[in-house]
Design a protein around this motif. Structure first.
Motif: not given
Length: 85
Positions: A14-16, A18, A71, A74-75, A78
């Protein structure tokens, strides 16, 4: 391979990109990191343990999750793991 290992693999993909993320996969990862959601209509709302960012809100778009919500997840992950920008 454990569920957590599978989740880490999904997060890396998913980081590459979304787009094309299945809603069910995103909800599963959110449940693993944030616990059970509360529902508000079609939205699933997860509480994060981090102060100042108390919720992650996701919603289905067809069978997929909305890219901006991927996103946000993911944020939030992180920030929980101490990898903030």
């Amino acid at each position: 391979m454990t569920e957590f290992d599978r989740a880490r693999g999904m997060l890396a993909r998913w980081r590459t990109s979304q787009t094309g993320v299945r809603f069910s996969d995103l909800a599963k990862v959110c449940r693993m990191y944030f616990g059970e959601p509360r529902r508000r209509g079609s939205h699933l709302i997860y509480r994060t343990p981090r102060e100042g960012q108390p919720r992650v809100n996701i919603q289905k778009h067809g069978r997929d999750a909305k890219p901006y919500q991927v996103r946000q997840v993911l944020r939030a992950i992180d920030l929980m793991e101490g990898d903030s920008e």
